[in-house]
Each structure stands twice: as C-alpha cells, then as structure tokens.
Design a protein around this motif. Structure first.
Motif, PDB file in Angstrom:
ATOM      1  N   ASP A  76       0.954  -1.175   0.517  1.00  0.00           N
ATOM      2  CA  ASP A  76       0.478   0.451   0.257  1.00  0.00           C
ATOM      3  C   ASP A  76       0.755   1.087   0.017  1.00  0.00           C
ATOM      4  OD1 ASP A  76      -1.786  -1.694   0.354  1.00  0.00           O
ATOM      5  OD2 ASP A  76      -2.495  -1.870   2.396  1.00  0.00           O
ATOM      6  N   GLY A  77       0.683   1.822  -0.519  1.00  0.00           N
ATOM      7  CA  GLY A  77       1.522   3.560  -0.896  1.00  0.00           C
ATOM      8  C   GLY A  77       2.758   3.127  -1.780  1.00  0.00           C
ATOM      9  N   VAL A  78       3.253   1.981  -1.628  1.00  0.00           N
ATOM     10  CA  VAL A  78       4.089   2.081  -2.980  1.00  0.00           C
ATOM     11  C   VAL A  78       4.142   1.094  -3.596  1.00  0.00           C
ATOM     12  CG1 VAL A  78       6.586   0.230  -3.085  1.00  0.00           C
ATOM     13  CG2 VAL A  78       5.531   1.246  -1.107  1.00  0.00           C
ATOM     14  N   LEU A  79       2.910  -0.119  -4.264  1.00  0.00           N
ATOM     15  CA  LEU A  79       2.585  -0.946  -5.742  1.00  0.00           C
ATOM     16  C   LEU A  79       1.035  -0.223  -6.189  1.00  0.00           C
ATOM     17  CD1 LEU A  79       3.842  -4.208  -4.919  1.00  0.00           C
ATOM     18  CD2 LEU A  79       5.570  -2.730  -5.730  1.00  0.00           C
ATOM     19  N   VAL A  80       0.144   0.409  -4.975  1.00  0.00           N
ATOM     20  CA  VAL A  80      -0.611   0.911  -5.007  1.00  0.00           C
ATOM     21  C   VAL A  80      -0.725   1.875  -4.905  1.00  0.00           C
ATOM     22  CG1 VAL A  80      -1.500  -1.194  -6.305  1.00  0.00           C
ATOM     23  CG2 VAL A  80      -1.474  -0.569  -4.236  1.00  0.00           C
ATOM     24  N   ASP A  81      -1.462   2.687  -5.214  1.00  0.00           N
ATOM     25  CA  ASP A  81      -2.450   3.999  -4.194  1.00  0.00           C
ATOM     26  C   ASP A  81      -3.529   3.856  -3.692  1.00  0.00           C
ATOM     27  OD1 ASP A  81      -3.567   6.734  -3.458  1.00  0.00           O
ATOM     28  OD2 ASP A  81      -2.329   7.214  -5.173  1.00  0.00           O
ATOM     29  N   VAL A  82      -3.685   3.754  -2.194  1.00  0.00           N
ATOM     30  CA  VAL A  82      -4.827   4.280  -1.523  1.00  0.00           C
ATOM     31  C   VAL A  82      -5.665   5.008  -1.047  1.00  0.00           C
ATOM     32  CG1 VAL A  82      -3.612   1.338  -1.689  1.00  0.00           C
ATOM     33  CG2 VAL A  82      -3.347   3.359   0.786  1.00  0.00           C
ATOM     34  N   ALA A  83      -5.085   6.000  -1.208  1.00  0.00           N
ATOM     35  CA  ALA A  83      -5.432   7.127  -0.774  1.00  0.00           C
ATOM     36  C   ALA A  83      -7.679   6.842  -0.844  1.00  0.00           C
ATOM     37  CB  ALA A  83      -5.039   8.595  -1.739  1.00  0.00           C
ATOM     38  N   ASP A  84      -8.068   6.333  -1.952  1.00  0.00           N
ATOM     39  CA  ASP A  84      -9.349   6.602  -2.416  1.00  0.00           C
ATOM     40  C   ASP A  84      -9.838   4.990  -2.056  1.00  0.00           C
ATOM     41  OD1 ASP A  84      -9.654   8.959  -2.908  1.00  0.00           O
ATOM     42  OD2 ASP A  84      -8.868   8.660  -5.442  1.00  0.00           O
ATOM     43  N   SER A  85      -9.431   4.333  -1.855  1.00  0.00           N
ATOM     44  CA  SER A  85      -9.208   2.616  -0.737  1.00  0.00           C
ATOM     45  C   SER A  85      -9.075   2.645   0.339  1.00  0.00           C
ATOM     46  CB  SER A  85      -8.770   1.943  -1.554  1.00  0.00           C
ATOM     47  OG  SER A  85      -7.042   1.781  -1.721  1.00  0.00           O
ATOM     48  N   TYR A  86      -8.389   2.540   0.346  1.00  0.00           N
ATOM     49  CA  TYR A  86      -7.807   1.804   2.570  1.00  0.00           C
ATOM     50  C   TYR A  86      -8.483   3.198   2.789  1.00  0.00           C
ATOM     51  CZ  TYR A  86      -6.061  -3.053   2.288  1.00  0.00           C
ATOM     52  OH  TYR A  86      -6.486  -3.969   2.231  1.00  0.00           O
ATOM     53  N   ARG A  87      -7.358   4.032   3.004  1.00  0.00           N
ATOM     54  CA  ARG A  87      -7.763   5.178   3.502  1.00  0.00           C
ATOM     55  C   ARG A  87      -9.166   5.682   3.270  1.00  0.00           C
ATOM     56  NH1 ARG A  87      -2.437   8.634   4.616  1.00  0.00           N
ATOM     57  NH2 ARG A  87      -1.192   6.678   5.094  1.00  0.00           N
ATOM     58  N   PRO A 147     -23.549  -9.144   2.477  1.00  0.00           N
ATOM     59  CA  PRO A 147     -23.453  -7.809   3.125  1.00  0.00           C
ATOM     60  C   PRO A 147     -24.499  -7.545   3.406  1.00  0.00           C
ATOM     61  CG  PRO A 147     -22.936  -8.170   0.658  1.00  0.00           C
ATOM     62  CD  PRO A 147     -22.913  -9.464   1.287  1.00  0.00           C
ATOM     63  N   VAL A 148     -24.694  -6.462   3.888  1.00  0.00           N
ATOM     64  CA  VAL A 148     -25.317  -5.651   4.406  1.00  0.00           C
ATOM     65  C   VAL A 148     -25.991  -4.633   3.899  1.00  0.00           C
ATOM     66  CG1 VAL A 148     -26.187  -6.394   7.051  1.00  0.00           C
ATOM     67  CG2 VAL A 148     -24.722  -4.687   6.241  1.00  0.00           C
ATOM     68  N   LEU A 149     -24.458  -3.991   2.855  1.00  0.00           N
ATOM     69  CA  LEU A 149     -24.599  -2.998   2.305  1.00  0.00           C
ATOM     70  C   LEU A 149     -24.162  -2.934   0.791  1.00  0.00           C
ATOM     71  CD1 LEU A 149     -21.963  -0.428   4.016  1.00  0.00           C
ATOM     72  CD2 LEU A 149     -24.386  -0.278   3.723  1.00  0.00           C
ATOM     73  N   ASP A 150     -24.553  -2.378  -0.092  1.00  0.00           N
ATOM     74  CA  ASP A 150     -25.038  -2.921  -1.700  1.00  0.00           C
ATOM     75  C   ASP A 150     -23.797  -2.043  -2.590  1.00  0.00           C
ATOM     76  OD1 ASP A 150     -24.678  -3.020  -4.280  1.00  0.00           O
ATOM     77  OD2 ASP A 150     -27.163  -2.253  -4.359  1.00  0.00           O
ATOM     78  N   GLU A 151     -22.294  -2.200  -2.577  1.00  0.00           N
ATOM     79  CA  GLU A 151     -21.499  -1.978  -2.632  1.00  0.00           C
ATOM     80  C   GLU A 151     -20.884  -1.780  -3.821  1.00  0.00           C
ATOM     81  OE1 GLU A 151     -20.798   1.234  -1.303  1.00  0.00           O
ATOM     82  OE2 GLU A 151     -22.599   1.604   0.325  1.00  0.00           O
ATOM     83  N   ALA A 152     -20.015  -1.397  -5.043  1.00  0.00           N
ATOM     84  CA  ALA A 152     -18.836  -1.359  -5.612  1.00  0.00           C
ATOM     85  C   ALA A 152     -17.321  -1.386  -5.375  1.00  0.00           C
ATOM     86  CB  ALA A 152     -18.954  -0.720  -6.987  1.00  0.00           C
ATOM     87  N   GLY A 153     -17.038  -1.444  -4.239  1.00  0.00           N
ATOM     88  CA  GLY A 153     -16.363  -1.291  -3.451  1.00  0.00           C
ATOM     89  C   GLY A 153     -14.921  -0.661  -4.077  1.00  0.00           C
ATOM     90  N   TYR A 154     -14.603  -0.403  -2.930  1.00  0.00           N
ATOM     91  CA  TYR A 154     -12.861   1.065  -3.188  1.00  0.00           C
ATOM     92  C   TYR A 154     -11.901   0.308  -4.126  1.00  0.00           C
ATOM     93  CZ  TYR A 154     -16.415   3.557   0.275  1.00  0.00           C
ATOM     94  OH  TYR A 154     -16.875   3.878   1.134  1.00  0.00           O
ATOM     95  N   ILE A 155     -11.735  -0.727  -3.093  1.00  0.00           N
ATOM     96  CA  ILE A 155     -10.785  -1.705  -4.393  1.00  0.00           C
ATOM     97  C   ILE A 155     -10.230  -1.617  -5.578  1.00  0.00           C
ATOM     98  CG2 ILE A 155     -11.419  -3.582  -4.559  1.00  0.00           C
ATOM     99  CD1 ILE A 155      -9.394  -5.827  -3.628  1.00  0.00           C
ATOM    100  N   HIS A 156     -11.077  -1.350  -5.974  1.00  0.00           N
ATOM    101  CA  HIS A 156     -11.205  -0.875  -7.672  1.00  0.00           C
ATOM    102  C   HIS A 156     -10.346   0.519  -8.251  1.00  0.00           C
ATOM    103  CE1 HIS A 156     -13.543  -4.650  -8.570  1.00  0.00           C
ATOM    104  NE2 HIS A 156     -14.415  -3.600  -7.343  1.00  0.00           N
ATOM    105  N   ASP A 157     -10.560   0.937  -6.926  1.00  0.00           N
ATOM    106  CA  ASP A 157      -9.914   2.843  -7.048  1.00  0.00           C
ATOM    107  C   ASP A 157      -8.561   2.652  -6.787  1.00  0.00           C
ATOM    108  OD1 ASP A 157     -12.416   3.380  -7.738  1.00  0.00           O
ATOM    109  OD2 ASP A 157     -13.242   3.672  -6.385  1.00  0.00           O
ATOM    110  N   GLU A 158      -7.813   2.087  -6.753  1.00  0.00           N
ATOM    111  CA  GLU A 158      -6.252   1.279  -7.029  1.00  0.00           C
ATOM    112  C   GLU A 158      -4.907   1.388  -8.074  1.00  0.00           C
ATOM    113  OE1 GLU A 158      -6.524  -0.887  -2.227  1.00  0.00           O
ATOM    114  OE2 GLU A 158      -5.993  -1.936  -4.510  1.00  0.00           O
TER     115      GLU A 158
END
Length: 291
Positions: free
Chosen positions: A11-22, A140-151
């Motif tokens: 994280d933060g080295v191979l992929v940018d996680v500003a819009d995912s994990y954070r 899941p209780v939420l219907d989400e696309a997933g932030y993981i796709h924004d890395e």
C-alpha cells in the motif's frame, strides 16, 4: 551499499490507496458513528506508529469520535502525539482516552465501540458486495461496488523487470493475503509464497522485525533493502538491524503514500531511513548507484 534482496511494501508503494483503504477508514467511522473526519487526519495516526493495520486505525478514529462526544478536547495532532508517547497503536489511543475521561464516560465509549462491526462495514466498503461474499464468506448488508477498484498501480513494468532480474524480491504487507494477491496481480508482480508476508502470516505487524528477518534468512541475504511509505516501515528495518546484527537492513522511504515533499523526507530521515525516493520506480537506479 551492496543489496542482495529487495522487500517491498504494497500500500502506497505498489498501489495508491488514498481512495481505497484510507477512504474506507473515514467512511466506516462516518457510517457507524455519524461523523466524517477529514482524510488528512489519518496521517498523524500513521506517524504515531502501530497503525499499519487500517482496521486498527478505524477503531482508533472511532474511539476519538466517541471520546469527543464525552467532552474529550484534544486535537488530532495532540491526541496522536500522546498516542506515540504511550507506545502507539490502539492500546496507546485507549490509554490516552482513559487518562483524560472519567470512568462513566469510558464505560459509555466501550459500550458504543464495536470493533468487529467496524471491520465488517470496512470490508464491505473496501471490497464491495461481490468480493466481500467471495473473500469473507458472508452476506453483506451494504450494496457497494468496492473501493478496491480505485487503486491506481504505481509500479512500472520496467521496474518489475529491473528488480527481479538483479535481486531477490519479497513482499511485506499488512494486507490480508487475498487482498495482497489482488494488488500484486494488478501490479504485475509475481512473488512466491515463501517470499511474502501478509497479515495472515504474521500477527505482530510492523514495526516488529521478525517477518523482515525471516525473509532475509529465506533469501540467505547479507543485505536487505526494505521500501515502504510509512514510518513504521522504516522502523521495521531499523528494528531488524538491531535484532539481527549479522545482516544489514536499509529502510527506504517512498513518497507516494501519506508522507510527501520535504516534510515527508524529513520524517523518513528522522526515523532512520537510508534513502528516500519519490516513487518505487526510482529503486533500480538508487540501488545501482549504491551498489
């Protein structure tokens, strides 16, 4: 400086996680506890140490929000300074809260903080509904696309080839194994299982040096360079050097995570970094020039 092996954070080295994990940290606290803290507030927690695991960071941020509802007045900067002085991580955060608030307020906070529920919401936001079902094995209780796709991928193909041609390459990350696999696949980096450590392999987490030492042993390396985007990554290399004096460990700071610019360079230097690079793609030239 001869380098036998190169170990990379994800994280933060191979992929940018500003819009995912954070983003998932902030949104989990907002959805569960009703207050959206600025994303910029996360870096002081990271710098305090003990927050390599973003589930733990989420819990500490939730703790801060709940404490403020009970009259806790410390700013994020002061709070995280106190956390660092108390040993870092969630236990440090709880210790600071315990010192500032009365017993009845602490009891209400403890009753309102459901760490397992925080994790469930975090994973649903981060993975999205489909991956959550596949990886977590739950509905899941939420219907989400997933932030993981924004890395966005930060690692160039040329860098992969240069590193793997010249060095043994390993991975040391706080990600769960399944999420590490996704990031490595996107980055085009194939690492055999014995040469990677994830959350699933290593309970202590950074800055504990045991995983980095184990990788050095598996590579039979005399000198290891470990590149990461947080101060705990550098502290891991520094701690490994102390624990394993027969080998040399070099911590290399990468400025594509939360630490950036001159202030980021200064923070890495103060933590004991051997070198600081703008991106992971500068590593081959750095190691060539030092070889």
């Amino acid at each position: 400086m001869e380098t036998d092996a190169v170990v990379l954070d994800v994280d933060g080295v191979l992929v940018d996680v500003a819009d995912s994990y954070r983003r998932a940290v902030v949104e989990t606290v907002a959805r569960v506890h009703g207050e959206r803290i600025a994303r910029s507030a996360l870096q002081p927690f990271k710098d305090a140490g003990g927050f390599n695991n973003d589930w733990v960071l989420t819990d500490a941020l939730a703790l801060y929000v709940l404490a403020r509802e009970e009259g806790f007045e410390l700013s994020v900067e002061t709070f995280t300074d106190c956390i660092a002085a108390s040993g870092g991580g969630f236990s440090g955060a709880r210790s600071v809260i315990d010192d500032e608030l009365a017993a009845d307020a602490r009891e209400r906070i403890n009753a309102a903080l459901d760490r397992e529920y925080n994790r469930e919401i975090f994973q649903q936001l981060y993975l999205g509904s489909d991956l959550y079902r596949d990886i977590e094995g739950a509905e899941p209780v939420l219907d989400e696309a997933g932030y993981i796709h924004d890395e966005p991928v930060l690692l160039n193909r040329e860098t992969v080839d240069a590193l793997q041609t010249r060095f043994d390459v390993g991975i040391l990350t706080g990600r769960p194994a399944a999420e590490a696999d996704i990031a490595l696949d996107r980055a085009g980096l194939s690492i055999p299982e014995p040469h990677r450590f994830t959350m699933d392999d290593w309970e202590a987490g950074k800055p504990d040096p045991a995983a980095l030492q184990t990788l050095a042993e598996r590579f039979d390396a005399e000198t290891v360079a470990f590149a990461g985007d947080t101060l705990d990554d550098i502290r891991t290399a520094v701690n490994a050097e102390t624990a394993d004096p027969d080998r040399t460990y070099h911590g290399i700071g990468v400025l594509t995570g939360g630490l950036t610019g001159d202030s980021g360079r200064g923070a890495f230097d103060d933590a004991g970094a051997e070198a600081v690079v703008e991106t992971v793609n500068e590593l081959p030239e750095l190691l060539e020039s030092r070889a």
